[in-house]
Write an enzyme that holds these catalytic residues in place. Structure first.
Site, PDB file in Angstrom:
ATOM      1  CD  GLU A   1      -2.971   1.335   2.163  1.00 21.65           C
ATOM      2  OE1 GLU A   1      -2.830   0.462   3.128  1.00 21.65           O
ATOM      3  OE2 GLU A   1      -3.603   2.216   2.155  1.00 21.65           O
TER       4      GLU A   1
ATOM      5  CB  CYS B   1      -7.418   3.240   4.156  1.00 19.57           C
ATOM      6  SG  CYS B   1      -7.932   2.241   5.594  1.00 19.57           S
TER       7      CYS B   1
ATOM      8  CG  ASN C   1      -9.150  -2.109   2.721  1.00 16.20           C
ATOM      9  OD1 ASN C   1      -8.432  -3.034   2.934  1.00 16.20           O
ATOM     10  ND2 ASN C   1      -9.153  -1.131   3.146  1.00 16.20           N
ATOM     11  CD  GLU C   2      -9.640  -2.460   7.286  1.00 13.47           C
ATOM     12  OE1 GLU C   2      -9.502  -1.495   8.059  1.00 13.47           O
ATOM     13  OE2 GLU C   2      -8.856  -3.370   7.498  1.00 13.47           O
TER      14      GLU C   2
END
Ligand code: AHR
Length: 677
Positions: free
Chosen positions: A61, A265, A395-396
């Site tokens: 990331e 994120c 994503n989550e």
């Protein structure tokens, strides 16, 4: 005949070892064998249980300057003058730049947006030189806390210039030290009143860790500048627009089976406008659309989707791109994880276009050169497909009705057009809780092939949750543990992760993939700790956790065997601190034993390889051990690193597992007096 000799040799050895086992463990305390925590139903040395071929990989990331100022080898910071207070409150288009009027030169500098090289990069600098003086008027860039030059190495410089006055303007570009020592320079002159890219190569005459780039106009006149770039020619695999070789090599040395990218994120973004859009990240760099990084800096996207795919191919990792599920991060707006605008869904009117973007991504990766997006890949230099197998959606995310609706729309569309792509869903940010429950419910409803679980927990959590996947229902979605870490870079943390990873191998039928997170972080710029690899401008410091990851990924087998190892329970040993895993790598025929002791006392392991036929005794042993609080640092990067030596294996043997250690014993397929296992 030979076989018989070997068996009897093995039997004698076994008897001797068994004797020593009894005597060594029978003094003060009663010998008490406990089976290595192996609740798998596989029978001893029957056919092993298959392990996912993609079990251990990495997650990249752009976090903590992982891309710009990190893996991406560009040496100029804010090369296209796009930094702004939206990225970081004290930033502006001239951040990292300095206006230079040495030697009695003077003029003005302005940042303009009326006729940029590309509307995707609206800002550029206009220099109006009223008096060039002895040294010219221009700009210098200090890179990311200094530009690192190596004597004798070549650096590719490029800049877009537009001559705004009538006469051609001579331009000087130089690499220089803080005190003005020039390490190399080049000159050229503007040729046109249109934007034009000028390129030159400069060889550094000296090494310097904190050099800067200077670009000055050497005559009166007006000119515009944009996209000022300096790349070392030495990039990973010598790719243009490439990657810093030392960081890339450290990643490659993990031998990851896959790479998830570009986040985290970063993917679902800080509000809908900040969602990561892959199409903004391909093509000529001056046409890409950079944006604010959710981690409070700027992403130039010079390291974009093409470069990610290329890197995956270069290191032999399957690409696992993740696209947002058309909702923004639930933590959007305001300080990280504290309120804000929260999750928002893309308006339904935009969903068709968004879904098309996702489908186009698959075409970009896998489509023929005759397809629209396959042609763009070919144009970038890769006519062959990138062989995309996996795609993550979300994503989550918070599992809300907005999420569910949009996820399903994307999921259905991809399945319909690309049924062979393995889709990865998401089940929230933690190992349990509402989003986990709701995420799994959705996974069950849609029969999502794989779901992404995340957990950042204390080492004790990892030690006490090794049975987590033993009871997962095998017929349900498989699991990708996309992010996990035990909140520390000490040996004890790494060993807790190692204990857990033996359980992932044991459950390699249901845990399809796993990646530690985050992967890399720039020293002094960490938005998140701990990380797997730290780097500065000049050094790469893999953590102890890195070596655990490496020992597992380079010793991953494809068949897991239960009941091979028993432990003697020594004083002070807690059950959860001991673990073992025994696998076979069918490709090489090697047998691989991993033994982890995260406890305070030496413990004996009894290894029984009955049923594997003759064993090649010439094995190797790699051990990672030290004090529980030991760490690798920039000052002492080799504090805790694996050490390999020869090891005599047998059909049955005892092994004293030192406290705070991970041992990998690799028994090579090979001849034992002519017979191989
Ligand atoms: O790995 C750091 C962050 O942790 C990721 O961006 C996010 O998915 C998780 O919360």
């Amino acid at each position: 005949m030979k076989k018989q000799v070997i068996y009897s040799f093995g039997t004698i050895l076994y008897a001797l070892l068994a004797l020593s086992w009894t005597s060594s463990s029978g003094n003060n305390q009663k010998s008490h064998l406990i089976s290595a925590r192996d609740s798998s139903s596989s029978k001893k040395t029957s056919a092993g249980k298959p392990i996912s071929p993609d079990l251990f990989g990495i997650f990249f990331e752009d976090l903590s300057y992982a891309a710009d100022g990190g893996l991406y080898a560009e040496l100029i910071q804010n090369r296209s003058f796009e930094y702004s207070p939206a990225d970081s409150k004290d930033w502006n288009p001239l951040t990292a730049w300095e206006y230079i009027t040495k030697g009695y030169g003077y003029g003005t500098i302005s940042v303009e947006t009326t006729t940029p090289v590309s509307i995707n990069n609206p800002h550029y600098v206009v220099l109006n030189v009223e008096e060039e003086g002895t040294e010219g008027v221009g700009l210098s860039n200090s890179g990311f806390d200094g530009i690192v030059l190596k004597a004798g190495e070549k650096y590719d410089f490029s800049v877009f210039l537009k001559q705004l006055s009538d006469k051609s303007i001579p331009v000087l570009v130089k690499l220089e030290g803080k005190k003005g020592t020039v390490y190399g320079e080049a000159t050229f002159a503007t040729q046109t009143k249109d934007w034009k890219k000028y390129t030159t190569t400069i060889t550094a005459t000296q090494s310097d860790d904190s050099a800067r780039l200077v670009i000055v106009a050497k005559a009166k006149g007006k000119l515009a500048l944009d996209m000022v770039s300096l790349f070392p020619q030495k990039t990973f695999r010598n790719r243009t627009n490439g990657l810093r070789p030392d960081i890339a090599q450290a990643i490659a040395d993990l031998k990851p089976k896959f790479m998830r990218f570009p986040g985290g994120c970063l993917v679902h973004g800080d509000g809908l406008g900040n969602m990561y859009r892959w199409k903004n990240t391909i093509g000529p760099v001056e046409q890409r659309i950079g944006q604010r990084n959710i981690w409070n800096y700027h992403q130039s996207v010079g390291l974009g989707y093409y470069e990610y795919f290329q890197f995956c191919e270069d290191i032999g990792a399957k690409p696992v791109p993740v696209v947002a599920a058309a909702v923004s991060c639930q933590n959007s707006g305001g300080t990280w994880r504290i309120g804000g605008t929260g999750q928002r869904g893309l308006p339904m009117g935009e969903m068709k276009g968004y879904i098309q973007d996702v489908l186009d991504l698959i075409e970009y990766a896998n489509g023929p050169v005759s397809s629209t997006w396959g042609a763009k890949r070919a144009e970038a230099g890769h006519p062959k497909p990138f062989n995309l197998e996996y795609l993550g959606i979300g994503n989550e995310d918070k599992i809300t009705s907005e999420f569910r609706e949009r996820f399903k729309m994307i999921y259905d569309a991809v399945r319909a057009k690309y049924p062979k792509i393995t889709l990865v869903g998401t089940v929230g940010p933690g190992p349990a809780g509402d989003d986990y429950e709701q995420g799994w419910k959705l996974a069950d409803q849609l029969a999502i092939p794989v779901v992404d679980e995340h957990y950042y927990e204390k080492p004790e959590w990892f030690l006490h949750n090794t049975k987590r996947y033993d009871t997962y229902v095998r017929s349900k979605s498989k699991v990708y543990i996309g992010e996990y870490a035990s909140k520390g870079n000490k040996l004890f943390n790494a060993l807790a992760e190692a204990v857990y990873m033996t359980a992932l191998e044991r459950n390699g039928d249901v845990v399809k993939m796993a990646s530690y997170a985050p992967l890399i972080a720039r020293q002094n710029y960490t938005s998140w700790n701990p990380n797997l690899i730290y780097f500065s401008n000049t050094a790469v410091a893999p953590t102890v956790n890195y070596y655990v990851q490496q020992l597992f990924s380079t010793n991953q087998g494809d068949q897991y065997y239960a009941d091979i190892v028993s432990f003697s329970e020594g004083k002070g040993i807690r059950d959860s601190t001991l673990a073992a895993s025994f696998v076979k790598d069918s490709k090489t025929g090697d047998l691989i034993l991993k033994l982890v002791n995260a406890g305070t006392s030496t413990t004996q392991a009894k290894v029984n390889l009955d049923g594997f036929g003759p064993i090649n005794p010439k094995a190797s042993r790699t051990i990672l051990t030290g004090a529980p609080g030991a760490e690798n640092t920039f000052a002492n990067p080799g504090n805790v690193i694996p050490e390999t030596s020869a090891f005599m294996a047998g059909k049955s043997f005892l092994y004293e597992i030192p406290p705070y250690s991970l041992t990998v014993i690799r028994i090579k397929k090979g001849d034992v007096l002519g017979v191989s296992h």
